[in-house]
Write a protein that holds these residues in place. Structure first.
Motif, mmCIF file in Angstrom:
data_model
loop_
_atom_site.group_PDB
_atom_site.id
_atom_site.type_symbol
_atom_site.label_atom_id
_atom_site.label_comp_id
_atom_site.label_asym_id
_atom_site.label_seq_id
_atom_site.Cartn_x
_atom_site.Cartn_y
_atom_site.Cartn_z
ATOM 1 N N LYS A 20 0.809 -1.223 0.000
ATOM 2 C CA LYS A 20 0.000 0.000 0.000
ATOM 3 C C LYS A 20 0.841 1.272 0.000
ATOM 4 C CE LYS A 20 -4.292 -1.855 1.899
ATOM 5 N NZ LYS A 20 -5.360 -1.719 2.903
ATOM 6 N N GLU A 21 1.968 1.213 -0.724
ATOM 7 C CA GLU A 21 2.828 2.384 -0.819
ATOM 8 C C GLU A 21 3.033 2.809 -2.263
ATOM 9 O OE1 GLU A 21 4.065 4.497 1.334
ATOM 10 O OE2 GLU A 21 2.996 3.477 2.959
ATOM 11 N N ALA A 22 1.998 2.666 -3.090
ATOM 12 C CA ALA A 22 2.038 3.285 -4.409
ATOM 13 C C ALA A 22 1.983 4.797 -4.227
ATOM 14 C CB ALA A 22 0.865 2.798 -5.257
ATOM 15 N N ALA A 23 2.277 5.529 -5.282
ATOM 16 C CA ALA A 23 2.349 6.990 -5.148
ATOM 17 C C ALA A 23 0.975 7.634 -5.023
ATOM 18 C CB ALA A 23 3.094 7.582 -6.343
ATOM 19 N N LEU A 24 -0.005 7.136 -5.791
ATOM 20 C CA LEU A 24 -1.260 7.870 -5.959
ATOM 21 C C LEU A 24 -2.470 7.042 -5.527
ATOM 22 C CD1 LEU A 24 -0.490 9.239 -9.543
ATOM 23 C CD2 LEU A 24 -0.109 10.418 -7.363
ATOM 24 N N TYR A 25 -3.284 7.626 -4.661
ATOM 25 C CA TYR A 25 -4.535 7.009 -4.201
ATOM 26 C C TYR A 25 -5.639 8.068 -4.211
ATOM 27 C CZ TYR A 25 -1.812 3.023 -2.408
ATOM 28 O OH TYR A 25 -0.990 1.934 -2.293
ATOM 29 N N SER A 26 -6.864 7.614 -4.135
ATOM 30 C CA SER A 26 -7.956 8.556 -3.920
ATOM 31 C C SER A 26 -7.806 9.188 -2.542
ATOM 32 C CB SER A 26 -9.304 7.828 -4.004
ATOM 33 O OG SER A 26 -10.333 8.639 -3.474
ATOM 34 N N TYR A 27 -8.048 10.465 -2.467
ATOM 35 C CA TYR A 27 -7.940 11.162 -1.183
ATOM 36 C C TYR A 27 -9.094 10.796 -0.266
ATOM 37 C CZ TYR A 27 -7.446 14.969 2.188
ATOM 38 O OH TYR A 27 -7.289 15.697 3.347
ATOM 39 N N THR A 28 -10.287 10.609 -0.835
ATOM 40 C CA THR A 28 -11.473 10.342 -0.017
ATOM 41 C C THR A 28 -11.660 8.858 0.285
ATOM 42 O OG1 THR A 28 -12.768 10.447 -2.062
ATOM 43 C CG2 THR A 28 -12.740 12.408 -0.674
ATOM 44 N N ASP A 29 -11.031 7.977 -0.476
ATOM 45 C CA ASP A 29 -11.006 6.546 -0.145
ATOM 46 C C ASP A 29 -9.580 6.052 -0.354
ATOM 47 O OD1 ASP A 29 -11.183 3.818 0.162
ATOM 48 O OD2 ASP A 29 -13.094 3.628 -0.872
ATOM 49 N N PRO A 30 -8.764 6.096 0.673
ATOM 50 C CA PRO A 30 -7.338 5.791 0.534
ATOM 51 C C PRO A 30 -7.023 4.318 0.255
ATOM 52 C CG PRO A 30 -7.896 6.207 2.830
ATOM 53 C CD PRO A 30 -9.105 6.564 2.039
ATOM 54 N N ASN A 31 -8.055 3.488 0.091
ATOM 55 C CA ASN A 31 -7.833 2.096 -0.306
ATOM 56 C C ASN A 31 -8.082 1.884 -1.793
ATOM 57 O OD1 ASN A 31 -7.063 -0.561 0.083
ATOM 58 N ND2 ASN A 31 -9.010 -1.216 0.945
ATOM 59 N N LEU A 32 -8.101 2.961 -2.560
ATOM 60 C CA LEU A 32 -8.312 2.864 -4.003
ATOM 61 C C LEU A 32 -7.107 3.485 -4.728
ATOM 62 C CD1 LEU A 32 -12.100 3.818 -4.261
ATOM 63 C CD2 LEU A 32 -11.088 1.525 -4.309
ATOM 64 N N PRO A 33 -6.159 2.648 -5.185
ATOM 65 C CA PRO A 33 -4.961 3.180 -5.850
ATOM 66 C C PRO A 33 -5.192 3.483 -7.320
ATOM 67 C CG PRO A 33 -4.806 0.807 -5.669
ATOM 68 C CD PRO A 33 -6.101 1.195 -4.995
ATOM 69 N N SER A 34 -4.348 4.327 -7.860
ATOM 70 C CA SER A 34 -4.342 4.595 -9.297
ATOM 71 C C SER A 34 -3.749 3.386 -10.021
ATOM 72 C CB SER A 34 -3.501 5.839 -9.590
ATOM 73 O OG SER A 34 -3.531 6.160 -10.962
ATOM 74 N N PRO A 35 -4.336 2.940 -11.133
ATOM 75 C CA PRO A 35 -3.813 1.765 -11.837
ATOM 76 C C PRO A 35 -2.523 2.085 -12.587
ATOM 77 C CG PRO A 35 -5.664 2.697 -13.048
ATOM 78 C CD PRO A 35 -5.573 3.453 -11.754
ATOM 79 N N PRO A 36 -1.775 1.048 -12.990
ATOM 80 C CA PRO A 36 -0.551 1.274 -13.773
ATOM 81 C C PRO A 36 -0.893 1.944 -15.094
ATOM 82 C CG PRO A 36 -1.177 -1.034 -13.821
ATOM 83 C CD PRO A 36 -2.056 -0.389 -12.811
ATOM 84 N N TYR A 37 0.116 2.643 -15.644
ATOM 85 C CA TYR A 37 -0.169 3.462 -16.831
ATOM 86 C C TYR A 37 1.092 3.578 -17.685
ATOM 87 C CZ TYR A 37 -1.502 7.495 -19.681
ATOM 88 O OH TYR A 37 -1.773 8.324 -20.723
ATOM 89 N N MET A 38 0.873 3.673 -19.006
ATOM 90 C CA MET A 38 1.980 3.968 -19.918
ATOM 91 C C MET A 38 1.501 4.921 -21.010
ATOM 92 S SD MET A 38 4.334 1.580 -22.427
ATOM 93 C CE MET A 38 5.587 1.187 -21.222
ATOM 94 N N LYS A 39 2.361 5.873 -21.338
ATOM 95 C CA LYS A 39 2.088 6.809 -22.435
ATOM 96 C C LYS A 39 3.315 6.867 -23.327
ATOM 97 C CE LYS A 39 0.337 10.465 -24.654
ATOM 98 N NZ LYS A 39 -0.889 10.413 -25.488
ATOM 99 N N VAL A 40 3.123 6.571 -24.617
ATOM 100 C CA VAL A 40 4.196 6.698 -25.608
ATOM 101 C C VAL A 40 3.940 7.969 -26.390
ATOM 102 C CG1 VAL A 40 5.255 5.682 -27.644
ATOM 103 C CG2 VAL A 40 4.536 4.216 -25.748
ATOM 104 N N PHE A 41 4.956 8.834 -26.444
ATOM 105 C CA PHE A 41 4.777 10.130 -27.103
ATOM 106 C C PHE A 41 4.982 10.001 -28.613
ATOM 107 C CE2 PHE A 41 6.132 11.236 -22.767
ATOM 108 C CZ PHE A 41 5.010 11.945 -22.390
#
Length: 531
Positions: free
Chosen positions: A510-531
């Motif tokens: 539970k130490e990913a960088a980004l979570y919901s502020y109002t429900d801290p048990n909901l993390p942001s999913p992995p992501y990739m962007k190719v420019f």
């Protein structure tokens, strides 16, 4: 379940009289849950061909004629009744009668039937993992008796080369939730994710009856859970073979053309009207270290047909929905809700990349999140931050999985306006030569920034090997926007891309960088962007 003894008696009577004793399908049993209104539940079974079959439930009487053609080697034919929509949860007794050739009317009864929502729970060993195997198992098992309106069922691990109408084996018959029915043997019953998802849904729906059918097999490729046409649509050769280890036996290589697990562990349920399904897969196929009771370790496809998983996953969902819709004569929704747990963790180090990130991405049909427009009514739980040393591929933190999956299920499957996901990327802005990348999120009211780590950038040409990705930290956050600092070696160069949590086990628990502020048990999913 029809016991071996009863089956032998049935055979004896059949061959002595030339006629079948009417019976329910082997998973239509006491204490089960049938699908509630507005859908119509289907009750079915076997008996003599072309016979008048009468079903009685409370004050309602239904009649049908059993089919003329035999459905099995016993010469039995199928009878089937679609009930009127039932809103009252019950309990009910259901009586079915059929005359024998000598005029004797034989009646069979199932007792204590509730009407609620029926969910299919399938996948591999993380779905197989039982309540007894997880953290806080004792408390969960002891409290199970508080939920008598949740009924559970577990299918046995039995394959078939052809589609079959009845299960080849049952591990746990339909049972009222109790310490005994939920606290079964390790990796046997009851599925922890299935139970916890169902319990959360049950509570959120005000105690609505929930039927949970667990049918999963550890270490299996997704291809074995798909019918042949779906395989062909993904360009997978039917001649390919993959390993399968039946319980208590040696691993054997079986052909994908047989769709063994779809045939034996999904198809038999497709006459039953269901509300939805959940799925949990996640582990390399090539790992074959055995664990308890000779069930293979983990799940498959992070090392097999990885590049095709976006197709196979989509086509599996589509084929299940179509099959259920067709075999229930259009009653089961052709777009019934389908939830899944995104691939969890593997190694106990955060440095390994492996194929896990690609499978996670393909599980979202290469969008990065669900629900999306590619496959409708699909929802998920993110699990890559639930690292559990030393358990690796089988994190025992299934309470978090059940909670996260139920939140997204309540939103997608039940249209409840609940918070159900972590921050979702909506826009990425980068200018060539810039020292920063600006990312804007949506899906939450605000972002909790738990630490600055997890992003990586690559500036080495038109494609990037794993070794070329370099850590990039979060410099600042403002509302739903963050600023990521580009690594010094990439300043002044054109970035190939940016990615987030792109490792097998990308962070401590539970130490990913980004979570919901109002429900801290909901993390942001992995992501990739190719420019």
């Amino acid at each position: 379940m029809i016991s071996v003894k009863y089956t032998l008696v049935l055979l004896t009577i059949y061959f002595a009289t030339g006629h079948a004793i009417p019976r329910f399908a082997n998973y239509i049993q006491d204490h089960m849950v049938l699908q509630r209104a507005p859908q119509r539940a289907v009750v079915w079974g076997f008996g003599d061909a072309s016979k008048l079959t009468t079903l009685r439930m409370k004050n309602r009487i239904y009649t049908t004629i059993s089919r003329s053609e035999p459905a099995n080697d016993l010469g039995e034919s199928i009878w089937s009744v679609a009930l009127d929509p039932v809103s009252d949860e019950g309990p009910y007794d259901i009586h079915v009668s059929q005359p024998l050739a000598n005029g004797t009317l034989v009646t069979i009864v199932i007792h204590d039937v509730l009407f609620g929502d029926v969910w299919i729970c399938s996948g591999q060993s993380n779905m197989q993992m039982a309540v007894t195997d997880i953290f806080n198992a004792t408390e969960e098992i002891n409290a199970a008796g508080n939920y008598p309106k949740i009924r559970v069922f577990t299918a046995a691990l039995k394959p078939s080369d052809t589609p079959i109408e009845e299960l080849l084996g049952i591990v746990e018959n339909w049972s009222v939730a109790s310490a005994q029915s939920i606290g079964g043997p390790s990796f046997t019953y009851m599925s922890a994710v299935c139970w916890l998802y169902g319990r959360h849904i049950h509570e959120a729906l005000g105690g609505r009856p929930i039927g949970l059918i667990a049918t999963s097999w550890g270490g299996t490729a997704i291809e074995l859970w798909m019918p042949p046409p779906a395989l062909h649509e993904c360009g997978i050769s039917a001649n390919e073979k993959v390993p399968l280890q039946p319980e208590g036996k040696s691993t054997e290589m079986i052909s994908l053309s047989n769709s063994n697990l779809f045939n034996a562990m999904i198809y038999p349920f497709t006459r039953m009207v269901v509300y939805g399904s959940i799925w949990y897969q996640g582990k390399p196929l090539h790992v074959s270290i055995p664990f308890r009771r000779n069930i293979p370790l983990g799940e498959a496809n992070a090392g097999y047909n990885t590049d095709k998983y976006n197709c196979t996953f989509a086509k599996m969902i589509e084929s299940w929905r179509q099959t259920w819709n067709q075999r229930t004569n259009g009653i089961t929704d052709v777009q019934f809700p389908f939830g899944f747990v995104q691939l969890s963790t593997w190694t106990n180090t955060s440095t390994t990349v492996g194929n896990f990130p690609i499978i996670r991405w393909h599980q979202t049909f290469d969008v990065g999140y669900v629900p999306n427009k590619v496959v409708p009514k699909v929802f998920m739980a993110v699990a890559l931050d639930l690292r559990d040393d030393p358990n690796g591929i089988h994190p025992r933190t299934k309470h978090d999985v059940g909670y996260r999956l139920s939140r997204s299920g309540l939103f997608v499957a039940y249209n409840q306006q609940v918070e159900y996901q972590g921050p979702i990327v909506s826009n990425v802005v980068y200018t060539t030569g810039s020292k920063t990348v600006n990312i804007t999120y949506t899906g939450v009211q605000n972002i909790e920034l738990r630490n600055p780590n997890g992003f990586e950038v690559c500036c080495q040409g038109s494609s990037c090997a794993q070794a070329n990705w370099e850590a990039a930290s979060i410099a600042s956050k403002d509302g739903l926007a963050i600023v990521v600092t580009v690594s010094p070696s990439c300043v002044g160069k054109q970035l190939y891309g940016i990615r987030y949590l792109w490792h097998e086990t990308p962070c401590p628990f539970k130490e990913a960088a980004l979570y919901s502020y109002t429900d801290p048990n909901l993390p942001s999913p992995p992501y990739m962007k190719v420019f």
